[in-house]
Design a protein around this motif. Sequence first.
Motif, PDB file in Angstrom:
ATOM      1  N   GLU A  12     -10.521  -1.675  -9.125  1.00 14.31           N
ATOM      2  CA  GLU A  12     -11.305  -1.209  -7.974  1.00 14.31           C
ATOM      3  C   GLU A  12     -11.118  -2.166  -6.794  1.00 14.31           C
ATOM      4  O   GLU A  12     -10.922  -1.746  -5.663  1.00 14.31           O
ATOM      5  N   GLU A  13     -11.175  -3.460  -7.089  1.00 15.51           N
ATOM      6  CA  GLU A  13     -11.039  -4.414  -5.991  1.00 15.51           C
ATOM      7  C   GLU A  13      -9.611  -4.430  -5.446  1.00 15.51           C
ATOM      8  O   GLU A  13      -9.388  -4.615  -4.251  1.00 15.51           O
ATOM      9  N   THR A  30      -7.694  -1.832  -5.290  1.00 22.38           N
ATOM     10  CA  THR A  30      -7.640  -0.646  -4.431  1.00 22.38           C
ATOM     11  C   THR A  30      -8.332  -0.924  -3.095  1.00 22.38           C
ATOM     12  O   THR A  30      -7.847  -0.533  -2.030  1.00 22.38           O
ATOM     13  N   GLU A  31      -9.460  -1.632  -3.162  1.00 19.86           N
ATOM     14  CA  GLU A  31     -10.186  -2.011  -1.942  1.00 19.86           C
ATOM     15  C   GLU A  31      -9.315  -2.850  -1.009  1.00 19.86           C
ATOM     16  O   GLU A  31      -9.306  -2.649   0.208  1.00 19.86           O
TER      17      GLU A  31
END
Length: 235
Positions: A210-211, A213-214
């Motif tokens: 997720e990070e 992708t962030e």
Amino acid sequence: MSKFIKHVGIIMDGNGRWAQLRGLPRYEGHKRGVEKVKEIIRAAARLNINILTFYAFSIENWQRPKKEVNIIMDLLKSHLKKESQNFLNEGIRFKMIGNREMMPPDILKVIEDTEALTSNCNRLLTQFAISYGGRDEIIRAVKKIVMKNISLEKINEELFSSMLDTAGVPEPDLIIRTSGEQRISNFLIWQSAYSEFYFTQTLWPDFTEEEFTEAILDFQKRQRRFGRVSEFTRS
Ligand code: IPE
Ligand code: IPE
Ligand code: MG
């Protein structure tokens, strides 16, 4: 979503602190760190990123206590032995950048076997910076130029780049560093001249897809000008 992003470099920092925070020996952090590499490789493949460069062990890291160095080298060796077939099956090419002369021969052999095994894979290139220092890479490039007797007028940025360990590989668009440190620590110093940087407090073993992708979404909001007055996209 990965329209403008080909190459991401990652300075995987914070393994030791992650372990210390839990009262564990530093190597437990390195072990968890290896698992994260696998996770991020798979995430990058899904995001259609073409190249990942992981800073796994710097040339300066040879100065750490021998016990820690040995543990890191053993982890590297067992990871490659375990994963090489998966790399092949998933189209992931493995390549080392860094000073090979300083590597223990048994580890270098596993590295070179994995490079040979995956040399035709073309879904994702993963470069592992091991025994790597940007200054050392530049000095070795200078030595190659001298050894080849290349004439003065032929020396330009393109020729010089072709003498680096990263020859033929596009420069990193984005460099992520975990653990809150905001420095480059001798990573890809020539190649990062126009890279974007993303620093996060997250320790590498806690880093997630997720990070990742962030970080990429954040990159895509930026304007890269390369010295010009408006956004410029390099092919
Ligand atoms: C990064 O984690 C891995 C290597 C440098 C091999 P560290 O081992 O540097 O962890 P910290 O920075 O001490 O927390
Ligand atoms: C940089 O981390 C090298 C790797 C992540 C492999 P270090 O932990 O060695 O860097 P410094 O000492 O904090 O600059
Ligand atoms: Mg560190």
